[in-house]
Design a protein around this motif. Structure first.
Motif, PDB file in Angstrom:
ATOM      1  N   LEU A  46      -4.655  -1.417   3.624  1.00 50.54           N
ATOM      2  CA  LEU A  46      -3.279  -1.741   3.241  1.00 50.54           C
ATOM      3  C   LEU A  46      -2.607  -0.578   2.510  1.00 50.54           C
ATOM      4  O   LEU A  46      -1.432  -0.290   2.735  1.00 50.54           O
ATOM      5  N   HIS A  49      -1.907   2.167   5.109  1.00 53.05           N
ATOM      6  CA  HIS A  49      -0.805   1.766   5.988  1.00 53.05           C
ATOM      7  C   HIS A  49       0.540   1.848   5.245  1.00 53.05           C
ATOM      8  O   HIS A  49       1.539   2.293   5.803  1.00 53.05           O
ATOM      9  N   ASN A  53       3.745   4.026   6.169  1.00 49.27           N
ATOM     10  CA  ASN A  53       5.068   3.429   6.381  1.00 49.27           C
ATOM     11  C   ASN A  53       6.148   4.150   5.584  1.00 49.27           C
ATOM     12  O   ASN A  53       7.287   4.286   6.024  1.00 49.27           O
ATOM     13  N   ARG A  71      -2.861   8.303  16.777  1.00 45.40           N
ATOM     14  CA  ARG A  71      -3.557   8.146  18.055  1.00 45.40           C
ATOM     15  C   ARG A  71      -4.463   9.320  18.387  1.00 45.40           C
ATOM     16  O   ARG A  71      -5.234   9.247  19.342  1.00 45.40           O
ATOM     17  N   ARG A  88      -9.732  -0.354  14.565  1.00 40.51           N
ATOM     18  CA  ARG A  88      -9.337  -1.730  14.925  1.00 40.51           C
ATOM     19  C   ARG A  88     -10.564  -2.648  14.953  1.00 40.51           C
ATOM     20  O   ARG A  88     -10.520  -3.770  14.456  1.00 40.51           O
ATOM     21  N   HIS A 146       2.841  -9.621  13.537  1.00 37.96           N
ATOM     22  CA  HIS A 146       3.200  -8.226  13.276  1.00 37.96           C
ATOM     23  C   HIS A 146       2.665  -7.281  14.364  1.00 37.96           C
ATOM     24  O   HIS A 146       3.360  -6.364  14.801  1.00 37.96           O
ATOM     25  N   LEU A 150       5.187  -4.992  16.389  1.00 38.52           N
ATOM     26  CA  LEU A 150       5.362  -3.543  16.240  1.00 38.52           C
ATOM     27  C   LEU A 150       4.275  -2.675  16.889  1.00 38.52           C
ATOM     28  O   LEU A 150       4.449  -1.470  16.991  1.00 38.52           O
ATOM     29  N   THR A 151       3.159  -3.278  17.313  1.00 40.52           N
ATOM     30  CA  THR A 151       2.133  -2.453  17.991  1.00 40.52           C
ATOM     31  C   THR A 151       2.206  -2.645  19.497  1.00 40.52           C
ATOM     32  O   THR A 151       2.441  -1.700  20.244  1.00 40.52           O
ATOM     33  N   TYR A 231       5.722  -1.954   0.588  1.00 40.25           N
ATOM     34  CA  TYR A 231       5.971  -2.537   1.917  1.00 40.25           C
ATOM     35  C   TYR A 231       7.416  -3.015   2.053  1.00 40.25           C
ATOM     36  O   TYR A 231       8.058  -2.780   3.069  1.00 40.25           O
TER      37      TYR A 231
HETATM   38  C1  HEM Z   1       7.479  -4.111   6.203  1.00 37.57           C
HETATM   39  C2  HEM Z   1       6.219  -3.759   6.166  1.00 37.57           C
HETATM   40  C3  HEM Z   1       5.499  -3.168   7.328  1.00 37.57           C
HETATM   41  C4  HEM Z   1       5.939  -2.258   8.256  1.00 37.57           C
HETATM   42  C5  HEM Z   1       7.313  -1.592   8.361  1.00 37.57           C
HETATM   43  C6  HEM Z   1       4.840  -2.015   9.171  1.00 37.57           C
HETATM   44  C7  HEM Z   1       4.883  -1.162  10.249  1.00 37.57           C
HETATM   45  C8  HEM Z   1       3.947  -1.066  11.239  1.00 37.57           C
HETATM   46  C9  HEM Z   1       4.078  -0.316  12.453  1.00 37.57           C
HETATM   47  C10 HEM Z   1       5.285   0.539  12.848  1.00 37.57           C
HETATM   48  C11 HEM Z   1       2.933  -0.489  13.159  1.00 37.57           C
HETATM   49  C12 HEM Z   1       2.616   0.119  14.540  1.00 37.57           C
HETATM   50  C13 HEM Z   1       1.954   1.432  14.368  1.00 37.57           C
HETATM   51  C14 HEM Z   1       1.773   2.101  15.690  1.00 37.57           C
HETATM   52  O1  HEM Z   1       1.329   1.443  16.636  1.00 37.57           O
HETATM   53  O2  HEM Z   1       2.093   3.279  15.758  1.00 37.57           O
HETATM   54  C15 HEM Z   1       2.073  -1.359  12.399  1.00 37.57           C
HETATM   55  C16 HEM Z   1       0.807  -1.751  12.773  1.00 37.57           C
HETATM   56  C17 HEM Z   1       0.000  -2.575  12.023  1.00 37.57           C
HETATM   57  N1  HEM Z   1       0.265  -3.130  10.794  1.00 37.57           N
HETATM   58 FE1  HEM Z   1       1.992  -2.938   9.788  1.00 37.57          FE
HETATM   59  N2  HEM Z   1       3.757  -2.758   8.781  1.00 37.57           N
HETATM   60  C18 HEM Z   1       4.122  -3.479   7.673  1.00 37.57           C
HETATM   61  C19 HEM Z   1       3.328  -4.362   6.958  1.00 37.57           C
HETATM   62  C20 HEM Z   1       2.032  -4.672   7.270  1.00 37.57           C
HETATM   63  C21 HEM Z   1       1.192  -5.554   6.499  1.00 37.57           C
HETATM   64  C22 HEM Z   1       1.627  -6.245   5.202  1.00 37.57           C
HETATM   65  C23 HEM Z   1      -0.001  -5.619   7.134  1.00 37.57           C
HETATM   66  C24 HEM Z   1      -1.243  -6.384   6.781  1.00 37.57           C
HETATM   67  C25 HEM Z   1      -1.271  -7.462   6.029  1.00 37.57           C
HETATM   68  C26 HEM Z   1       0.080  -4.790   8.304  1.00 37.57           C
HETATM   69  C27 HEM Z   1      -0.927  -4.610   9.229  1.00 37.57           C
HETATM   70  C28 HEM Z   1      -0.795  -3.882  10.402  1.00 37.57           C
HETATM   71  C29 HEM Z   1      -1.839  -3.790  11.408  1.00 37.57           C
HETATM   72  C30 HEM Z   1      -3.205  -4.457  11.350  1.00 37.57           C
HETATM   73  C31 HEM Z   1      -1.333  -2.971  12.428  1.00 37.57           C
HETATM   74  C32 HEM Z   1      -2.028  -2.583  13.735  1.00 37.57           C
HETATM   75  C33 HEM Z   1      -2.639  -1.213  13.547  1.00 37.57           C
HETATM   76  C34 HEM Z   1      -3.232  -0.741  14.856  1.00 37.57           C
HETATM   77  O3  HEM Z   1      -2.511  -0.561  15.818  1.00 37.57           O
HETATM   78  O4  HEM Z   1      -4.434  -0.578  14.884  1.00 37.57           O
HETATM   79  N3  HEM Z   1       1.329  -4.216   8.347  1.00 37.57           N
HETATM   80  N4  HEM Z   1       2.713  -1.699  11.234  1.00 37.57           N
END
Ligand code: HEM
Length: 244
Positions: A46, A49, A53, A71, A88, A146, A150-151, A231
Motif C-alpha cells: 500500500l 502503491h 500514485n 511492467r 500479483r 479497482h 484501472l488495471t 490516496y
Molecule cells: C485513489 C486511490 C488510488 C488510485 C488513484 C490508484 C491507481 C491505480 C492504478 C492507475 C492502477 C493500475 C496500474 C497499472 O496497471 O499501470 C492500480 C492498480 C492497483 N491498485 Fe490502485 N489506486 C488507488 C488505491 C488503491 C488502494 C486503496 C488499493 C488497495 C487497497 C489499491 C490496490 C491496487 C491493486 C492491487 C492494483 C493492481 C496492481 C497490478 O496490476 O498488479 N489501489 N491502482
C-alpha cells in the motif's frame, strides 16, 4: 508430614490444558502470526502503491513512464511483466492467507463462547472485531472493483491501455462523482482496517508494555492517516482540476 502425591498430581492434571487444547492454542498463535505477517506485506504494498500514485502530481509523462516501468521491473533478467506477475501472485497468496487466518480465528472465538450474548457488551474488543470483519469485506470488494476499473479497464468506459494518467483523470472527472465517492468511502474503510490491524500486528509480534501500547496506537493512527490522505489526494486533485 507425608504429602499425598497422587492427589497433587491429579489436581495438576485437572488444571493443565489437554494436549488437544495446547495444540489448538499453538495453532491459533501461528494463525495470528500469519495474519500479522501477511498484513505487514500488504501494508508495504500500500505504501509503495501510494508513492507511485503521487507521481501523478509530476505530470502525464512522468506518471505514464512510471506505469510503463512497473511492467519492465526485473528486465533483462526476467522477461517483460514477469516481476509484475510474481508480485500479483504474492499479493494474492497474502490476501488469501490473511482471510483464511481471520476466518479460522473468528470461528474459534465464537465456538469458545459458551452462550451467545443476550446483549453484546459494549467493549472495544468486540466493536473492533466486527469493524475489522466488515471493513475487510469492503476492502476486498473495493480491490476487485479497482482492478477491473484501472488495471484491466473492464468497468472503465474511457480506459485506454498504456495511458494511466488519462485513465485516472477521466475516472475521477467531476461528472463521475459517484466513482470518487465510492473510492473515498473505500479508502476511509482501508484506513480504519489498517489502524486496528497495525496495532494488532504489533501486539502479536510481542508488544506488551503500556508505554509500547500507547506508541503502537499512535503509530498505527499516523501510518493509516498518511495512507488515507496520500490516496485521497489523487481523486481530490482531479475533482478540483489540479490534475486533468
Ligand atoms: C485513489 C486511490 C488510488 C488510485 C488513484 C490508484 C491507481 C491505480 C492504478 C492507475 C492502477 C493500475 C496500474 C497499472 O496497471 O499501470 C492500480 C492498480 C492497483 N491498485 Fe490502485 N489506486 C488507488 C488505491 C488503491 C488502494 C486503496 C488499493 C488497495 C487497497 C489499491 C490496490 C491496487 C491493486 C492491487 C492494483 C493492481 C496492481 C497490478 O496490476 O498488479 N489501489 N491502482
Amino acid at each position: 508430614m507425608a504429602v499425598d502425591t497422587t492427589t497433587t498430581r491429579k489436581a495438576a492434571a485437572a488444571k493443565a490444558p489437554a494436549p488437544a487444547d495446547k495444540a489448538r492454542r499453538r495453532s491459533s498463535v501461528a494463525l495470528k502470526f500469519l495474519m500479522a505477517g501477511t498484513g505487514i506485506l500488504l501494508v508495504l504494498f500500500l505504501f509503495a502503491h501510494m508513492i507511485g500514485n503521487l507521481k501523478i502530481f509530476f505530470g502525464e509523462e512522468t506518471f505514464d513512464h512510471y506505469a510503463h516501468w512497473l511492467r519492465t521491473i526485473g528486465t533483462p533478467l526476467l522477461p517483460d511483466e514477469w516481476y509484475l506477475w510474481i508480485q500479483r501472485g504474492g499479493l494474492t497468496l497474502a490476501v488469501v492467507a490473511h482471510i483464511y487466518a481471520a476466518t479460522v480465528l473468528a470461528i474459534r472465538a465464537r465456538k469458545a463462547r459458551p452462550v451467545k450474548y443476550a446483549h453484546r457488551p459494549k467493549v472495544q474488543g468486540s466493536y473492533a472485531a466486527r469493524t475489522m470483519r466488515w471493513g475487510g469485506v469492503i476492502v476486498l470488494l473495493f480491490v476487485i472493483y479497482h482492478i477491473l476499473d484501472l488495471t484491466t479497464l473492464t468497468l472503465n468506459p474511457n480506459g485506454v491501455h498504456g495511458e494511466a494518467y488519462r485513465n485516472v483523470a477521466e475516472d475521477f472527472a467531476p461528472g463521475r462523482w459517484y466513482v470518487t465517492l465510492f473510492y473515498v468511502v473505500s479508502i476511509v474503510a482501508v484506513g480504519f482496517h489498517l489502524r486496528h490491524g497495525i496495532w494488532s500486528a504489533v501486539r502479536t509480534l510481542g508488544q506488551q508494555t503500556q508505554r509500547g501500547e500507547r506508541i503502537a496506537r499512535a503509530s498505527a493512527l499516523a501510518l493509516s492517516l498518511v495512507l488515507v490522505v496520500g490516496y485521497l489526494s489523487v481523486p481530490f486533485a482531479v475533482t478540483i482540476g489540479l490534475v486533468d
